[in-house]
Design a protein around this motif. Structure first.
Motif, mmCIF file in Angstrom:
data_model
loop_
_atom_site.group_PDB
_atom_site.id
_atom_site.type_symbol
_atom_site.label_atom_id
_atom_site.label_comp_id
_atom_site.label_asym_id
_atom_site.label_seq_id
_atom_site.Cartn_x
_atom_site.Cartn_y
_atom_site.Cartn_z
ATOM 1 N N ALA A 206 0.851 -1.193 0.000
ATOM 2 C CA ALA A 206 0.000 0.000 0.000
ATOM 3 C C ALA A 206 0.881 1.236 0.000
ATOM 4 N N SER A 207 0.659 2.131 -0.938
ATOM 5 C CA SER A 207 1.415 3.380 -1.008
ATOM 6 C C SER A 207 0.900 4.332 0.066
ATOM 7 N N THR A 208 1.787 4.784 0.947
ATOM 8 C CA THR A 208 1.360 5.588 2.095
ATOM 9 C C THR A 208 2.110 6.921 2.184
ATOM 10 N N GLN A 209 2.337 7.556 1.046
ATOM 11 C CA GLN A 209 2.935 8.894 1.010
ATOM 12 C C GLN A 209 4.287 8.934 1.719
ATOM 13 N N THR A 210 5.117 7.943 1.472
ATOM 14 C CA THR A 210 6.478 7.969 1.974
ATOM 15 C C THR A 210 7.383 7.274 0.966
ATOM 16 N N SER A 223 -3.481 9.182 4.711
ATOM 17 C CA SER A 223 -2.652 10.042 3.866
ATOM 18 C C SER A 223 -3.508 10.993 3.048
ATOM 19 N N ALA A 224 -2.882 12.110 2.638
ATOM 20 C CA ALA A 224 -3.548 13.097 1.791
ATOM 21 C C ALA A 224 -2.498 13.786 0.932
ATOM 22 N N ARG A 225 -2.933 14.225 -0.261
ATOM 23 C CA ARG A 225 -2.021 14.924 -1.177
ATOM 24 C C ARG A 225 -2.776 16.007 -1.935
ATOM 25 N N LEU A 226 -2.136 17.174 -2.070
ATOM 26 C CA LEU A 226 -2.679 18.294 -2.822
ATOM 27 C C LEU A 226 -1.740 18.597 -3.983
ATOM 28 N N THR A 227 -2.306 18.721 -5.182
ATOM 29 C CA THR A 227 -1.503 18.910 -6.392
ATOM 30 C C THR A 227 -1.965 20.148 -7.145
ATOM 31 N N ARG A 228 -1.010 20.960 -7.569
ATOM 32 C CA ARG A 228 -1.274 22.085 -8.475
ATOM 33 C C ARG A 228 -0.715 21.709 -9.834
ATOM 34 N N MET A 229 -1.587 21.684 -10.857
ATOM 35 C CA MET A 229 -1.205 21.199 -12.181
ATOM 36 C C MET A 229 -1.259 22.308 -13.228
ATOM 37 N N TRP A 230 -0.352 22.249 -14.183
ATOM 38 C CA TRP A 230 -0.379 23.065 -15.388
ATOM 39 C C TRP A 230 -0.425 22.084 -16.563
ATOM 40 N N ALA A 231 -1.645 21.668 -16.911
ATOM 41 C CA ALA A 231 -1.819 20.563 -17.864
ATOM 42 C C ALA A 231 -1.219 20.876 -19.226
ATOM 43 N N ASP A 232 -1.342 22.124 -19.679
ATOM 44 C CA ASP A 232 -0.823 22.464 -21.006
ATOM 45 C C ASP A 232 0.697 22.430 -21.055
ATOM 46 N N GLN A 233 1.353 22.537 -19.895
ATOM 47 C CA GLN A 233 2.814 22.483 -19.841
ATOM 48 C C GLN A 233 3.341 21.138 -19.348
ATOM 49 N N GLY A 234 2.434 20.267 -18.935
ATOM 50 C CA GLY A 234 2.848 18.944 -18.461
ATOM 51 C C GLY A 234 3.628 18.975 -17.161
ATOM 52 N N ILE A 237 3.135 20.587 -9.181
ATOM 53 C CA ILE A 237 3.768 20.674 -7.867
ATOM 54 C C ILE A 237 2.821 20.029 -6.863
ATOM 55 N N TYR A 238 3.348 19.222 -5.955
ATOM 56 C CA TYR A 238 2.486 18.515 -5.024
ATOM 57 C C TYR A 238 3.099 18.490 -3.627
ATOM 58 N N VAL A 239 2.209 18.439 -2.632
ATOM 59 C CA VAL A 239 2.604 18.276 -1.234
ATOM 60 C C VAL A 239 1.728 17.183 -0.640
#
Length: 296
Positions: A206-210, A223-234, A237-239
């Motif tokens: 099980a993947s547990t953010q480590t 676990s939790a993760r927040l991602t900021r995406m720029w889809a047009d640039q591929g 950034i995530y935390v």
């Protein structure tokens, strides 16, 4: 290592000849207590099926008396099925026998399978809102040495399972939020067990953010993760954050920050930093990860 290289090369050659797309990645994970190198190849065999192979090499540092002095090799065979209403991931894996130089302990090995079922709950193409839920079930059986509260040690096969439930929410292809919970189960029992000299990395169940190599026997992980995406640039950034409690060690906090981006046409990269600490700050670890991927 020759076995892994031969299988990997044979699969890559076959995939390149027959498949529509082949993705190849190489990654390095480094910390004060281990180095890990992994390589994988994934082929799009059809519109609905992806298949691949992955190999890992782990060299531990500062080995404890009951640890492993020899490098650890493992191999994985992921298969992905993509249907209209559900996606299915299956990943059988095998750890090659480790011929330990510590005579009191038997050689160790492991095998198992990780499964994941992903369902689409929301597909709003007008407002660009998407929600996916997933359920995971994994099982492994290892050959190792169990340690008990009364001081006994027992060489045995030890089984365990992990069950995960989670969801991922995509907002406008710009923001993503993921949360998951995992519970661990031990068919052979956990009562009185204070430790297990095992070869299996619990992240394979099980993947547990480590990014750490975890061999302590877990109770649960959140676990939790927040991602900021720029889809047009591929790029993105995530935390991430995770809390995990164990049967055989202190609970831990894990903090992750990373950046994935396109380096050039068909070439991508991912870099991650992971800080881990126990609840009483007795054990702190810093781990770095970098991955390069190319598509053919």
């Amino acid at each position: 290592m020759k076995k892994i290289f031969f299988i990997f090369t044979a699969f890559f050659a076959l995939s390149a000849a027959q498949a529509r797309t082949v993705d190849v990645t190489a990654a390095y994970t480094g910390a004060s207590h281990f180095d890990q190198v992994q390589a994988s190849a994934t082929a799009a065999l059809s519109l609905n099926v992806l298949a691949g192979i992955e190999a890992k090499y782990v060299k531990e540092k500062h080995v404890e008396p009951e640890g492993f002095k020899n490098p650890i090799y493992s191999i994985y065979l992921p298969v992905h099925f993509d249907f209209d209403l559900i996606k299915i991931n299956l990943t059988p894996f095998y750890y090659f026998k480790n011929k330990s130089e510590n005579n009191p302990y038997q050689d160790a090995s492991a095998f198992g399978i990780k499964t994941m079922f992903l369902m689409n709950l929301q597909d709003d193409t007008v407002n660009d809102l998407y929600t996916n839920a997933y359920i995971g079930a994994s099982f492994a059986r290892q050959k190792g040495t169990a340690f008990f509260e009364n001081g006994d040690e027992n060489d045995q096969y030890y089984s365990q399972a992990a069950y995960t439930i989670g969801f991922y929410k995509d907002f406008f292809h710009s923001f993503g939020f993921e949360a998951a919970a995992t519970a661990f189960h031990y068919p052979d029992g956990i009562t009185g067990v204070t430790g297990l000299r095992s070869i299996l990395n619990q992240q394979d169940l099980a993947s547990t953010q480590t990014l750490d190599i975890t061999r302590n026997l877990g109770k649960y992980a959140l676990s939790a993760r927040l991602t900021r995406m720029w889809a047009d640039q591929g790029s993105a950034i995530y935390v991430g954050y995770a809390f995990e409690e164990y049967h055989t060690s202190d609970p831990e906090h894990s903090f992750v920050v990373g950046n994935s981006f396109i380096l050039a046409r068909r070439l991508s990269a991912d870099m991650t930093y992971n800080h881990i600490r126990t609840v009483h700050n007795d054990n702190k670890r810093d781990i770095f990860y970098i991955r390069l991927g190319i598509s053919f």
